[in-house]
Write a protein that holds these residues in place. Sequence first.
Motif, PDB file in Angstrom:
ATOM      1  N   GLN A 157       0.846  -1.192   0.000  1.00  0.00           N
ATOM      2  CA  GLN A 157       0.000   0.000   0.000  1.00  0.00           C
ATOM      3  C   GLN A 157       0.884   1.245   0.000  1.00  0.00           C
ATOM      4  O   GLN A 157       1.899   1.248   0.709  1.00  0.00           O
ATOM      5  N   GLY A 284       2.851   1.568  11.539  1.00  0.00           N
ATOM      6  CA  GLY A 284       2.490   0.897  12.782  1.00  0.00           C
ATOM      7  C   GLY A 284       1.997  -0.508  12.471  1.00  0.00           C
ATOM      8  O   GLY A 284       2.396  -1.481  13.096  1.00  0.00           O
ATOM      9  N   GLU A 287      -2.736  -4.004   7.200  1.00  0.00           N
ATOM     10  CA  GLU A 287      -3.827  -4.971   7.312  1.00  0.00           C
ATOM     11  C   GLU A 287      -3.787  -6.066   6.250  1.00  0.00           C
ATOM     12  O   GLU A 287      -4.819  -6.406   5.675  1.00  0.00           O
ATOM     13  N   GLU A 312      -5.947  -2.842  12.767  1.00  0.00           N
ATOM     14  CA  GLU A 312      -5.639  -3.703  11.606  1.00  0.00           C
ATOM     15  C   GLU A 312      -6.688  -4.802  11.458  1.00  0.00           C
ATOM     16  O   GLU A 312      -7.081  -5.145  10.345  1.00  0.00           O
ATOM     17  N   TYR A 398      -8.388   9.591   8.597  1.00  0.00           N
ATOM     18  CA  TYR A 398      -8.540   8.740   9.781  1.00  0.00           C
ATOM     19  C   TYR A 398      -9.529   9.339  10.788  1.00  0.00           C
ATOM     20  O   TYR A 398     -10.504   8.710  11.166  1.00  0.00           O
TER      21      TYR A 398
HETATM   22  N1  BES Z   1      -3.375   0.750   5.969  1.00  0.00           N
HETATM   23  C1  BES Z   1      -2.702   1.535   6.937  1.00  0.00           C
HETATM   24  C2  BES Z   1      -1.264   1.813   6.615  1.00  0.00           C
HETATM   25  C3  BES Z   1      -1.011   2.491   5.287  1.00  0.00           C
HETATM   26  C4  BES Z   1      -1.919   3.383   4.729  1.00  0.00           C
HETATM   27  C5  BES Z   1       0.151   2.232   4.606  1.00  0.00           C
HETATM   28  C6  BES Z   1      -1.648   3.970   3.495  1.00  0.00           C
HETATM   29  C7  BES Z   1       0.418   2.822   3.392  1.00  0.00           C
HETATM   30  C8  BES Z   1      -0.488   3.697   2.831  1.00  0.00           C
HETATM   31  C9  BES Z   1      -2.783   0.901   8.320  1.00  0.00           C
HETATM   32  O1  BES Z   1      -3.986   0.257   8.575  1.00  0.00           O
HETATM   33  C10 BES Z   1      -2.702   2.015   9.321  1.00  0.00           C
HETATM   34  O2  BES Z   1      -3.554   2.853   9.307  1.00  0.00           O
HETATM   35  N2  BES Z   1      -1.673   2.002  10.161  1.00  0.00           N
HETATM   36  C11 BES Z   1      -1.461   3.017  11.166  1.00  0.00           C
HETATM   37  C12 BES Z   1      -1.833   2.521  12.531  1.00  0.00           C
HETATM   38  C13 BES Z   1      -3.202   2.868  12.983  1.00  0.00           C
HETATM   39  C14 BES Z   1      -3.434   2.399  14.399  1.00  0.00           C
HETATM   40  C15 BES Z   1      -3.547   4.331  12.858  1.00  0.00           C
HETATM   41  C16 BES Z   1       0.001   3.336  11.214  1.00  0.00           C
HETATM   42  O3  BES Z   1       0.785   2.625  10.588  1.00  0.00           O
HETATM   43  O4  BES Z   1       0.384   4.284  11.877  1.00  0.00           O
END
Ligand code: BES
Length: 621
Positions: A157, A284, A287, A312, A398
Amino acid sequence: MRLLPALALAAFACMAHAADRAHDEHSFAEPRLVRITATDLDLRVDFDQRVLRGQAIHRLEWATPAAPGPVDLVLDTRELTIERVQARAAEGRWQPVEFSLAEADPILGSRLSIHLPQRLPEVRIRYRSSPAASGLQWLPPALTAGGRQPLLFSQSQAIHARSWVPLQDTPGVRFTYTARIRTAPGLMALMSADNDPAAQPDGDFRFTMPQPIPSYLLALAVGDFRFRPITERGGVWAEPALLERAAAEFADTGRMIEVAESLYGPYRWGRYDLLVLPPSFPFGGMENPRLSFITPTILTGDRSLVSLIAHELAHSWSGNLVTNASWKDFWLNEGFTTYVENRIVEALFGAERAAMETAIGQAALRETLAGLPPERQVLALPPFPGRDPEEALNDVAYVKGQWFLQFLEQRFGREAFDAFLRRWFDAHAFQSVTTDDFLAFLRRELMARQPGRVSEAELAAWIAGPGLPPSATPVVSTRLAAVDAARADWLERRSTAADLDTEGWVTQQWVHFLEDLPADIGAERLVELDAAFRFTGTPNGEIAERWYPITVRAGYFEARPALAQFLRQVGRRKLILPTYRALAETPDGLAFARSLFQQAAPGYHPITRASVQAVLDAAAR
Ligand code: BES
Ligand code: ZN
């Protein structure tokens, strides 16, 4: 700045009639003409050369298969070397076909045009990835916990799958896949597929992913990974040194699944496992279906950061099951997921913990909004071709997304809203959707049934207006209010730091304590805090993320060695960028940041490296 309601409405109406929000500007593919429905990968993992080498077979569904004459199949690639392309009729013989690889676009990569004599149902592409592939990180043994075996992981992603597989790299296309992965014996290969907890690391692995997924959920990891069960249908994979700690930290995962299922219907993916990666993992969590990839920086020993697991896991409904059709509607993935995450946290750990986490998110959102132009403050983003889709990766998607759903929940009542969300997931399972699809469903399934609760103008303000609409009510957290009181007592010298009643404070309270310290706090006051609470050198990444920038801005140089160690050790972008930004504000700090980056960069993921580089470059200008 806030657009007038009339203007927001106009923008909203305009968006609703926009030709096609399902179109993805970040892919060269032409899904209206043809779609990949199934893929078979056969790849060898070469740690010496840092390449994946092998082939991908794609099965194709043409919109008009009988249309005569030659046609191009257009795929996305980035830095791939295409060695050979073949095609065949159903069950026929493979025939070589011509192809051309266009010059690379800096964001999108290279368009691969495969020149087919007719609309054939299968192509086979022999290729290899580049050692610099943006979607892969190759770690030498020294950068792993065990120190003996190398390690590889993917991060597809948003648009990095194209750097390790030539495909239609758009969330609007879903396909099933199988894979054969060959690697040196002794290493375990894992994918976003049917991982076998009892698999032998014999160097030859086979995977099946029977549910259709979008390309950004294609995932692979190879390393010295071992398994520990948590429930009957899931457990944790990690390097041996981390396995015990991880299994203990994530012991609540089974209950999380039960809560999510009770709200939104059965978990549809078979097993749910977690894979703990090295600290260079740039996010972090990710998924990847059946196997979320997780940063080790949430292994704090007190389970205080497991909302990330809830997040996730929540994507198993919002995102993986019902997917944003393009990155313009990223809030449909992340806003929904942040909402669901918070519901799981509430059910497991109580309303106050959920409120604290929401409040921290809302504070971050306000800061994000203050730094964004109005057109980027909206949930439904206008097309942004020519810019990186990861620009959509911010608190607007978010937290504003979550807040909008909380607003709807408040207006329609929890019972009706829960049932509505469940219907949304059921009705769109394994489909890609747009904001317009959601609005249509909302009007039909909720607004028409309970008229007068939410107006079109309110909807418009949430979806297409900048900033926060007047209908956004901030969450109230009593435990964070107590933190505010304690902070004020200390700042106004009614109490020393050591005498504050911080007994039993969890991570979220410390984070809030630090976030609202005044910007002009001096170094001596930090000395006092540090003596009482030992922030410098904290093993808790969320606290480090907030503490080190404060020390930099206050000129508290005693923290520098620990700060340096943190930036060298951790590659999770969100945790380290604030400190780099703070350092980049002064010439001395910038020089220090540059030398640190030079040391740390070889251990950073390409995504983190690019982000830090951008911070340093911006400061130099
Ligand atoms: N899908 C995202 C990570 C992501 C989004 C990677 C867009 C690359 C491009 C993942 O589900 C996510 O949101 N991770 C967050 C943690 C969450 C608890 C807010 C992160 O990595 O900080
Ligand atoms: Zn997410």
